[in-house]
Design an enzyme around this catalytic site. Structure first.
Site, PDB file in Angstrom:
ATOM      1  CB  SER A   1      -0.553   3.899  11.496  1.00 51.17           C
ATOM      2  OG  SER A   1      -0.464   5.145  10.823  1.00 51.17           O
TER       3      SER A   1
ATOM      4  CE1 TYR B   1       1.523   1.646   7.024  1.00 48.33           C
ATOM      5  CE2 TYR B   1       0.348   3.666   7.581  1.00 48.33           C
ATOM      6  CZ  TYR B   1       1.309   2.720   7.884  1.00 48.33           C
ATOM      7  OH  TYR B   1       2.042   2.835   9.039  1.00 48.33           O
TER       8      TYR B   1
END
Length: 260
Positions: free
Chosen positions: A144, A157
């Site tokens: 990500s 995350y």
């Protein structure tokens, strides 16, 4: 010669029942791969497989919790036994969490770690021996932009995706001599059912406004389409990308470099 064909390749995609994983599975299936989808949501995986088969491709679904190492090893061994090899692994299964450090409970931190970090480790661990034995393979991890830049309210995350990035680099380095390539891609916001669900849950009555706001956080002015990530994954797992390993590929609409 048609580029990026995956004929006679055996590919495993985790989280292939929806979103990015589904797009990758469909892209691989269209290019001739024998696709194996690992999904906690078996029904979602069956839907993806049905689309691939309807388009003339080959696909199977395996119910599996990637956080359970014994289950992962059993499924991978079954695939290897039936197919005779395993050429490509794409680690796409993952979950999100919204929260800063002081609003992230231990159980939430552990849950994100179990799926995003341990799940990626479990799948790589389960296939690397076979890839060494057969003389090579390709691993692609979905990281990500949170691996590279600070994202507000995404502490757990970001932790997990930073680990995915560094595991990618470590595996690429350690298995150069075994002809195993390992890369990762780092998407910014991608328009998936998860995004629509997140907006509907957290911003009821303001869905259109929030969708536009989130879209504009990418300098290019929109979210990515899952198929665009799928096409990048296809290239990186194809023989045409044979000189690429140990790399992270942002697919972010300019977010990392141009968002200043």
């Amino acid at each position: 010669m048609e580029l990026f064909r995956l004929d006679n390749k055996v590919a495993v995609i985790t989280g292939g029942g929806s979103g990015i994983g589904q797009a990758i599975a469909k892209s691989f299936g269209a290019q001739g791969a024998q696709v194996h989808i690992l999904e906690l949501n078996e029904e979602g995986g069956k839907g993806t497989a049905a689309e691939i088969i309807a388009d003339g491709g080959k696909a199977q679904v395996h119910a599996c919790n990637v956080a359970d190492q014994a289950a992962v090893i059993a499924v991978m061994n079954n695939i290897i036994q039936s197919a005779g090899k395993l050429d490509i692994l794409v680690n796409c299964a993952g979950i999100a969490h919204v929260g800063k450090l002081d609003s992230t409970a231990e159980q939430d931190f552990d849950r994100v770690y179990q799926v995003n970090v341990k799940g990626t480790y479990n799948c790589m661990y389960a296939v690397v021996g076979q890839m060494k034995k057969q003389g090579g393979g390709v691993i692609l991890n979905i990281a990500s932009i949170a691996s590279s830049v600070g994202i507000p309210d995404r502490f757990a995350y970001s932790m997990s995706k930073g680990a995915v990035l560094t595991m990618t680099l470590s595996v690429a380095k350690d298995y150069l001599g075994d002809n195993i390539r390992c890369n990762c891609v780092s998407p910014a916001r991608v328009h998936t059912p998860f995004v629509d669900g997140f907006i509907a849950k957290n911003y009821p009555g303001k869905e259109a406004e929030m969708f536009e706001k989130l879209s504009k956080t990418q300098p290019i002015g929109r979210m990515a389409k899952p198929a665009e990530v799928g096409n990048l994954a296809l290239y990186l797992c194809s023989d045409e990308a044979g000189f690429i390993t140990g790399c992270d590929y942002p697919i972010d609409g300019g977010f990392i470099r141009l968002n200043n």
